[in-house]
Design a protein around this motif. Structure first.
Motif, short mmCIF file in Angstrom:
data_model
loop_
_atom_site.label_atom_id
_atom_site.label_comp_id
_atom_site.label_asym_id
_atom_site.label_seq_id
_atom_site.Cartn_x
_atom_site.Cartn_y
_atom_site.Cartn_z
N THR A 1 -34.90 29.21 22.66
CA THR A 1 -35.23 28.26 21.74
C THR A 1 -36.93 28.33 21.48
OG1 THR A 1 -35.61 26.31 23.29
CG2 THR A 1 -33.16 26.92 22.77
N ASP A 2 -37.34 27.45 20.79
CA ASP A 2 -38.74 27.51 20.44
C ASP A 2 -39.50 26.36 21.39
OD1 ASP A 2 -37.40 24.82 19.55
OD2 ASP A 2 -38.46 24.92 17.65
N THR B 1 -35.31 32.22 10.92
CA THR B 1 -35.87 31.11 9.90
C THR B 1 -35.57 31.24 8.37
OG1 THR B 1 -37.75 32.56 9.68
CG2 THR B 1 -37.73 30.75 11.40
N TYR C 1 -40.60 34.01 19.95
CA TYR C 1 -40.36 33.16 21.38
C TYR C 1 -39.39 34.31 22.00
CZ TYR C 1 -42.11 29.13 19.03
OH TYR C 1 -42.80 28.01 18.53
N LEU D 1 -38.98 32.32 15.10
CA LEU D 1 -38.13 32.06 16.29
C LEU D 1 -38.11 33.27 17.21
CD1 LEU D 1 -35.65 29.63 14.60
CD2 LEU D 1 -37.40 29.16 16.20
N GLY E 1 -34.02 35.39 19.41
CA GLY E 1 -34.23 34.09 19.07
C GLY E 1 -32.91 33.27 18.90
#
Length: 262
Positions: A181-182, A124, A42, A39, A120
């Motif tokens: 965001t992704d 994760t 990004y 994440l 991000g």
């Protein structure tokens, strides 16, 4: 004009690995490979796009807090195209929670100098998603979070936040903190040229003393959150096999009812 972008990134355990807790109920990082949080890729990507689309002189710095191996996350970001990196490493940081991490990041960002901080949407591993807001509060600047589209123009950061029922157009004056965001755009894959160039890019190393932070403010001792207990996930079983010999449908219905699926 110049624009200083700091991207916060995290070195996390590989989610595909066999992860365990250590005796102090922190993640046993010696037992699993680590990598740059997906994440956060990004966030690096959006910072690089802002740089590429800007008429200003833009410098992209990646910042991480973590053990020696966390430099691998910085190298990945540098190979993607970031200009330089900062690694905050100190033995007393072991076990630091999100609130303590936000303190360390904020101090490092202030020391480095910034106009825009890009993060991000979450890590994760912890998946808390609170650090961008904590950073904005500590830095005393606006936050524009969970953006699927972001740009900077004339001292203002603008972006779109997509919700379940509607999208919002948001903006804030710099300096500011944003999280992406992704859905913001696929992160680029480092080229061979980028990987080779990353080896020559500067990586500064700071500790708590450099940031004027006392050891008691971070680590397990300074954490506001505490893990009291943890248990390993049960091993996956073979499951139940229903053989259809004329009453398979009935057996399946009974199984689903027993599991309270129907």
């Amino acid at each position: 004009m110049s624009l200083r972008i700091v991207v916060t990134v995290k070195y996390v355990p590989d989610a595909t690995g066999d992860r365990h807790f250590a005796d102090d109920l922190t993640v046993d990082r010696d037992d699993v490979d680590g990598l740059l949080s997906e994440l956060d890729e990004y966030a690096v990507e959006q910072a690089l796009r802002i740089s590429e689309n800007s008429d200003d002189d833009v410098e992209v710095t990646v910042l991480t807090v973590g053990p020696e191996d966390a430099k691998d996350a910085l190298r990945k970001a540098l190979s993607m195209g970031a200009d330089k990196a900062i690694h905050v490493e100190d033995d007393d940081l072991h076990g630091t929670d999100a609130i303590g991490t936000s303190l360390v990041l904020a101090k490092a960002i202030e020391k480095a100098g910034y106009d825009l901080v890009v993060s991000g949407m979450a890590s994760t591993d912890g998946t808390m998603g609170v650090v961008p807001a904590l950073l904005a509060e500590r830095l005393g600047v606006p936050q524009v979070t969970l953006l699927s589209e972001v740009s900077v123009e004339d001292g203002t950061v603008k972006g779109r936040r997509d919700g379940d029922a509607a999208s919002e157009q948001l903006e804030a004056s710099l300096p500011a903190v944003v999280s992406v965001t992704d859905q913001s755009g696929e992160a680029r894959y480092p080229s061979f040229k980028g990987i080779m160039a990353a080896k020559k890019k500067p990586v500064e190393s700071w500790d708590l003393e450099d940031l004027e932070i006392e050891a008691e403010e971070v680590g397990l001792e300074g954490s506001y959150t505490v893990v009291d207990a943890a248990a390993e996930r049960p091993a996956r079983t073979a499951g139940t096999i229903v053989k259809d010999e004329g009453e398979g449908g009935k057996q399946l219905a009974e199984f689903l009812a027993g599991q309270k699926f129907i």
